[in-house]
Design a protein around this motif. Structure first.
Motif, short mmCIF file in Angstrom:
data_model
loop_
_atom_site.label_atom_id
_atom_site.label_comp_id
_atom_site.label_asym_id
_atom_site.label_seq_id
_atom_site.Cartn_x
_atom_site.Cartn_y
_atom_site.Cartn_z
N ALA A 69 41.27 -33.66 63.00
CA ALA A 69 42.71 -33.83 63.21
C ALA A 69 43.40 -32.48 63.43
O ALA A 69 44.34 -32.38 64.24
N ALA A 70 42.94 -31.45 62.73
CA ALA A 70 43.57 -30.13 62.86
C ALA A 70 43.40 -29.56 64.26
O ALA A 70 44.24 -28.78 64.72
N LYS A 71 42.34 -29.94 64.95
CA LYS A 71 42.11 -29.45 66.32
C LYS A 71 42.92 -30.23 67.35
O LYS A 71 42.99 -29.83 68.52
N ASN A 72 43.52 -31.36 66.94
CA ASN A 72 44.33 -32.16 67.86
C ASN A 72 43.57 -32.54 69.13
O ASN A 72 44.05 -32.36 70.25
N TRP A 73 42.37 -33.05 68.95
CA TRP A 73 41.59 -33.50 70.11
C TRP A 73 42.35 -34.58 70.86
O TRP A 73 43.06 -35.40 70.26
N TYR A 74 42.22 -34.60 72.17
CA TYR A 74 42.85 -35.64 72.99
C TYR A 74 41.85 -36.19 73.99
O TYR A 74 40.85 -35.55 74.34
N ASN A 93 44.22 -44.00 66.93
CA ASN A 93 43.80 -42.73 66.37
C ASN A 93 42.48 -42.33 67.02
O ASN A 93 41.52 -43.09 67.00
N TYR A 94 42.43 -41.12 67.59
CA TYR A 94 41.20 -40.71 68.26
C TYR A 94 40.01 -40.63 67.30
O TYR A 94 38.86 -40.71 67.73
N TRP A 95 40.28 -40.48 66.02
CA TRP A 95 39.20 -40.49 65.04
C TRP A 95 38.50 -41.85 65.01
O TRP A 95 37.35 -41.96 64.59
N THR A 137 40.72 -30.03 73.64
CA THR A 137 41.59 -29.53 72.58
C THR A 137 42.15 -28.18 72.98
O THR A 137 41.52 -27.43 73.74
N ARG A 138 43.33 -27.87 72.47
CA ARG A 138 43.91 -26.54 72.67
C ARG A 138 43.52 -25.68 71.48
O ARG A 138 43.86 -26.00 70.34
N ARG A 185 42.06 -23.52 76.05
CA ARG A 185 41.60 -24.90 75.90
C ARG A 185 40.11 -25.05 76.17
O ARG A 185 39.53 -24.32 76.99
#
Length: 420
Positions: free
Chosen positions: A259-264, A281-283, A313-314, A397
């Motif tokens: 979650a901290a990496k904000n994967w998309y 949720n991507y998780w 991810t950014r 990214r």
């Protein structure tokens, strides 16, 4: 092979170790004037009948079955044990039960050593590659001092040590004939994580020898040989080997880190995300996979000709200098093709920069990919790539592009050469 292993174990003068059946150690309440005492806990409960092994700290296994801990003792019904009649010296104590384990190096001075409560934890993994200074892969055997595991590198020099106890371990490599130690290093293994050992520029260590599997040397000779070997290996590993810095960027085992990496997971106008959707949720797309012995990301999509989806991810808003990058490795499977990219990209920017690979074909089987800076396409070869030199100092990214397929699954994204 099993007989040889027990001969090595016999170099440690423990009572009750003869034969292949484990013996129940005395509980910590037993009267003793000489020994190691502890109570083992797992999942908040006493670990009844857990397997216990004690080796000399410089013990080198000859067991190639991949077993990490071959128990010689077991705890009692209350999770306790007492190991008696030991010589003074440094040992590695290892305990395992139900897939969880604990291992630590201890110094025994001859008096009773009470270790208190020991808690078993989930294991970790060490993976890596062995090569010489020219990048030529080498066949070797990889193990851990004091543990029973010993594995062989594959044809590309890659290896994986699975199921290792968390904590400080010393990894070693043997020559193909298993008669000499060619390298070793200290690593910190973390629960449910993968760390790496990449080794090149191997030195000649003919003076450091592991015990010949067919040797008929005495236990005393075996112990002195192992001790000399450990000392010599430590001196040479710091001066003659090249160790690459590495980091496991994403192993999909920790929801907080994910979650901290904000994967998309997004699509262009000629593609559609089928799962996970933008509203989920991507998780949710991180699932257990038995082939990978852990969690992986699996995304599903559909595309029209020329369409693509991005999993990414950014990693920075200002940009990270990745000039020292050696390579990025990852495991992938699915359908269609994949391109890996490192970019300086913002949706409103007019000076976006991209370095990406050619199409990497995906199959229904897991494949390990390794991408180095020379694998990124040059601008003259691909008009959508500005090249590695343009972006390497300001990477913002990490992107995985998937095209002409329906699935992209990823695991164990590892960066070599730098950390950030």
């Amino acid at each position: 092979m099993r007989a040889s292993k027990w001969f090595l174990t016999a170099a440690i003068p423990l009572l009750g170790l003869w034969g292949c059946d484990s013996s129940q150690a005395k509980g910590p309440g037993s009267e003793t004037t000489n020994g190691i005492v502890a109570t083992v806990i797992s999942d908040g409960m006493v670990a009844s009948y857990a397997g216990v092994t004690l080796h000399k700290a410089d013990f080198i296994s000859n067991d190639t079955t991949g077993t990490v801990v071959v128990p010689n003792y077991e705890t009692d019904s209350l999770g306790g044990f007492t190991l008696e009649d030991l010589d003074t010296g440094k040992y590695r104590l290892s305990i395992a039960l139900g897939g969880k384990l604990h291992s630590e190096e201890i110094s025994y001075s001859g008096n009773t050593l009470d270790l208190g409560e020991i808690t078993l934890e989930a294991p970790g993994t060490v993976s890596g590659t062995f090569a010489d200074g020219n990048g030529e892969t080498l066949t070797s055997w990889i193990g851990v001092y004091g543990l029973d595991i010993l594995v062989r590198t594959d044809s590309e020099g890659n290896f994986t040590l699975s199921g290792l106890p968390a904590g400080e371990l010393k990894i070693f490599a043997l020559s193909e004939d298993r008669k000499s130690v060619v390298a070793d290093t200290n690593l910190t293994v973390k629960t449910s994580k993968t760390c790496s050992w990449i080794h090149t520029d191997l030195a000649d260590r003919s003076s450091s020898s592991a015990e010949d599997p067919g040797s008929s040397s005495s236990p005393e000779e075996s112990k002195s040989s192992s001790s000399a070997e450990s000392s010599s290996s430590s001196e040479l590993s710091s001066s003659s080997s090249k160790e690459f810095v590495s980091m496991v960027f994403e192993d999909f085992e920790d929801s907080v880190s994910f979650a901290a990496k904000n994967w998309y997971f997004s699509a262009d106008t000629a593609a559609q995300i089928n799962y996970p959707t933008l509203l989920s949720n991507y998780w949710d797309a991180v699932v257990d996979n038995s082939d990978r012995n852990g969690h992986v990301f699996s995304g599903y999509f559909s595309t029209e000709p020329g369409g693509y989806v991005i999993f990414g991810t950014r990693i920075s808003t200002e940009g990270i200098d990745m000039s020292d990058l050696d390579s990025v490795t990852f495991y992938a499977k699915g359908s269609g093709n994949l391109r890996f990219a490192l970019e300086r990209w913002e949706s409103t920017s007019s000076d976006n920069l991209k370095a990406w690979t050619k199409d990497l074909p995906l199959t229904s089987s897991w494949t390990r990919f390794s991408v180095s800076p020379t694998d990124f396409q040059l601008p003259e070869d691909d008009t959508l790539s500005t090249g590695w030199e343009s972006v390497k100092k300001t990477v913002t990214r990490v992107h995985f592009f998937a095209t002409s397929g329906q699935e992209i699954s990823l695991d164990d994204i590892t960066v070599y050469g730098l950390t950030f």
